[in-house]
Design an enzyme around this catalytic site. Structure first.
Site, PDB file in Angstrom:
ATOM      1  CG  ASP A 272      -2.269   0.397   0.848  1.00  0.00           C
ATOM      2  OD1 ASP A 272      -2.239   2.141   0.900  1.00  0.00           O
ATOM      3  OD2 ASP A 272      -3.421   0.199   1.011  1.00  0.00           O
TER       4      ASP A 272
ATOM      5  CG  ASP B 109      -4.536   3.238  18.494  1.00  0.00           C
ATOM      6  OD1 ASP B 109      -4.968   3.489  19.308  1.00  0.00           O
ATOM      7  OD2 ASP B 109      -5.796   3.704  17.891  1.00  0.00           O
TER       8      ASP B 109
ATOM      9  CG  ASP C 200       9.692   3.559   0.354  1.00  0.00           C
ATOM     10  OD1 ASP C 200       8.627   3.286  -1.270  1.00  0.00           O
ATOM     11  OD2 ASP C 200       9.241   4.169   0.815  1.00  0.00           O
TER      12      ASP C 200
ATOM     13  CG  ASP D  82      12.127   1.310   7.488  1.00  0.00           C
ATOM     14  OD1 ASP D  82      10.846   2.086   7.042  1.00  0.00           O
ATOM     15  OD2 ASP D  82      12.449  -0.222   8.893  1.00  0.00           O
TER      16      ASP D  82
ATOM     17  CB  THR E 242       7.756   2.333   9.090  1.00  0.00           C
ATOM     18  OG1 THR E 242       8.958   3.278   8.858  1.00  0.00           O
ATOM     19  CG2 THR E 242       8.014   1.204   9.402  1.00  0.00           C
TER      20      THR E 242
ATOM     21  CG  HIS F 179      -6.002   3.610   1.576  1.00  0.00           C
ATOM     22  ND1 HIS F 179      -5.139   2.495   0.718  1.00  0.00           N
ATOM     23  CD2 HIS F 179      -6.857   3.576   1.625  1.00  0.00           C
ATOM     24  CE1 HIS F 179      -5.970   1.737   0.469  1.00  0.00           C
ATOM     25  NE2 HIS F 179      -6.683   1.912   0.894  1.00  0.00           N
TER      26      HIS F 179
ATOM     27  CB  ILE G 235      -7.843   1.827  15.370  1.00  0.00           C
ATOM     28  CG1 ILE G 235      -8.537   3.236  14.606  1.00  0.00           C
ATOM     29  CG2 ILE G 235      -8.214   0.996  14.676  1.00  0.00           C
ATOM     30  CD1 ILE G 235      -9.878   2.886  14.875  1.00  0.00           C
TER      31      ILE G 235
ATOM     32  CG  ASN H 107     -13.991   1.153  -3.153  1.00  0.00           C
ATOM     33  OD1 ASN H 107     -14.363  -0.362  -3.426  1.00  0.00           O
ATOM     34  ND2 ASN H 107     -13.455   2.144  -3.079  1.00  0.00           N
TER      35      ASN H 107
ATOM     36  CB  ALA I  53      -9.238  -8.372  -6.017  1.00  0.00           C
TER      37      ALA I  53
ATOM     38  CB  SER J 110     -10.041  -0.181   0.561  1.00  0.00           C
ATOM     39  OG  SER J 110      -9.008   0.409  -0.469  1.00  0.00           O
TER      40      SER J 110
END
Length: 460
Positions: free
Chosen positions: A54, A63, A73, A80, A82, A88, A107, A183, A195, A249
């Site tokens: 992503d 969280d 990356d 890395d 992060t 997203h 969350i 979507n 998918a 998503s």
């Protein structure tokens, strides 16, 4: 082909100091799944690595702290994985493995003890290319080679031979791949790639009542449905940021989490058996429609039912049950599969990924049409293509597609471009799915609806 171009990313991001307690109260999926009583006593995802391919994952979010492994990356920048400039990927990671904070705040993910492997790929909200080349095949292989047993793909685009080969590599290495259906929101919009590639669990979105979300793409590739309307997740603006969104998503992230729960509880099951468990334990749609169907697939994914003893599935075939799935868009042999393709992964014959072979053309189907007619059609098509190329080049490579439509690219101006579009001389694009109305944010004083009677709950 694939750097991720987001087009108009209409994700709802929290702009105010929303109470974390209100956020937890607003996680209706966690409540309807009754995770505290029916899921977490059995499995919390311990020992399972879920790769989130992503926009990156903010590992310092309150969280997610401690849940995120060093990744990679592939966006064209160093790192890395992060770093998340869009939010997203952070949101998806929190739905899978968020642990909340404090006293029942923030969350909580469906598999809160799973680990997240962040694999960042190039995404731009303006539709521009970041990195200049597709790295999705590399990202998939990296995830597999670094211990991921589940791979979450909450984005859409094309799937050429290189992507298909990487997907086949993951399946051969016993990995569960989960992708969002898309979507676009009408009955004529097919399931997006990747998918739709055979072997991938394609996920649709449903609301609190279990009704299919109106904007969820539909098609025979749909495998499961999961919560995807009014979903709260972690954001990227700060360590205490939150977002709210609708979309496949989020539903994809929940199914990835269910796969992690199963892999933790039953580590000896193959990826195919994990998928079979999810399929055969899915809850029937509330409208009573027969499954499988193009909206719900086999039904609404249920973590508690998927974790229940199931000797018939566990003792059955270890093979991925989705490998023989027909692609409604044709795939490598009957269409472009969202991109230009020459062969299926494997032996190069187009027979290695379970696609249905095209039937010979019969006279009653148009087989008796003269070659002259075909020649005329070909000339007209060529002229149209040339015209489109000239228009695109004159506009500086930016089209005028309608807002909110996935498939945008550097060559199509972001939103509105066809899914898997390849600009002249350019690279195929992917994009994370736009989600929710612009500016949507978690309410300050959320009032959760009362839980329905167990007999009316479509999630158990």
């Amino acid at each position: 082909m694939a750097v991720l171009a987001a087009g108009a990313l209409l994700w709802g991001l929290s702009a105010g100091p929303a109470s974390a307690d209100n956020i937890r109260d607003g996680q209706w999926a966690i409540k309807k799944y009754d995770v505290a009583n029916k899921v977490w006593p059995i499995s919390q995802g311990d020992g399972v690595v879920v790769a989130v391919i992503d926009s990156g994952v903010e590992a310092d979010h309150q969280d997610l702290a401690g849940q995120v492994l060093p990744g990679m990356d592939f966006s064209g920048e160093q790192g890395d994985g992060t770093v998340d400039k869009l939010g997203h990927g952070t949101g998806m990671a929190s739905l899978i493995a968020g642990h909340g904070h404090g006293d029942q705040a923030g969350i909580i993910g469906l598999a809160p003890k799973a680990k997240i492997l962040p694999v960042r790929i190039a995404i731009s909200p303006s539709g521009d290319i970041n990195g200049g080349q597709d790295r999705l095949p590399e990202a998939l292989r990296f995830a597999v080679d670094h211990g991921a047993k589940v791979i979450n793909m909450s984005f859409g685009g094309g799937a050429d031979s290189a992507v298909r080969a990487a997907i086949k590599y993951a399946i051969d290495k016993d990995v569960v791949l989960v992708g969002g259906a898309g979507n676009l929101g009408n009955h004529n919009t097919p399931v997006n790639y990747p998918a739709a590639v055979p072997g991938v669990v394609a996920v649709a979105a449903v609301d609190q009542q279990g009704n299919i979300w109106e904007k969820s793409n539909r098609g025979p590739e749909i495998t499961l449905a999961a919560p995807g309307v009014g979903i709260y997740s972690a954001g990227n603006k700060s360590e205490s940021d939150y977002r709210a969104a609708d979309g496949t998503s989020d539903a994809t992230a929940y199914v990835s989490a269910i796969a992690a729960l199963i892999r933790s509880k039953y580590p000896d099951l193959s990826a195919g058996q994990v998928i079979n468990r999810m399929i055969k334990s899915a809850v029937a749609p509330p409208d009573g429609s027969k499954v499988p169907n193009n909206s719900y697939g086999y039904g609404i994914a249920s973590p508690s039912k998927a974790l229940a003893p199931n000797p018939a599935v566990d003792g059955g075939s270890k093979d991925n049950p989705l490998l023989g799935r027909v692609e409604s868009q044709g795939g490598p042999d009957g269409g472009d599969g969202g991109a230009s393709q020459s062969a299926a992964p494997g032996d190069g014959s187009g027979k290695g990924s379970g696609q249905q072979q095209a039937a010979p053309l019969k006279k009653e189907d148009g087989g008796g049409v003269s070659m002259a007619v075909y020649a005329v059609i070909g000339v007209v098509a060529l002229l149209v293509i040339v015209g489109v190329v000239l228009v695109v080049r004159r506009s500086g490579g930016r089209g005028s597609g309608g807002p909110g439509a996935p498939g945008g690219s550097a060559g199509s101006g972001g939103p509105g471009g066809p899914v898997g579009y390849v600009p002249p001389g350019g690279q195929q694009q992917y994009q994370p799915y736009p989600q929710g109305p612009q500016g949507q944010q978690p309410p300050q004083y959320y009032q959760p609806e009362p839980p329905p009677p167990a007999s009316e709950n479509p999630y158990r």
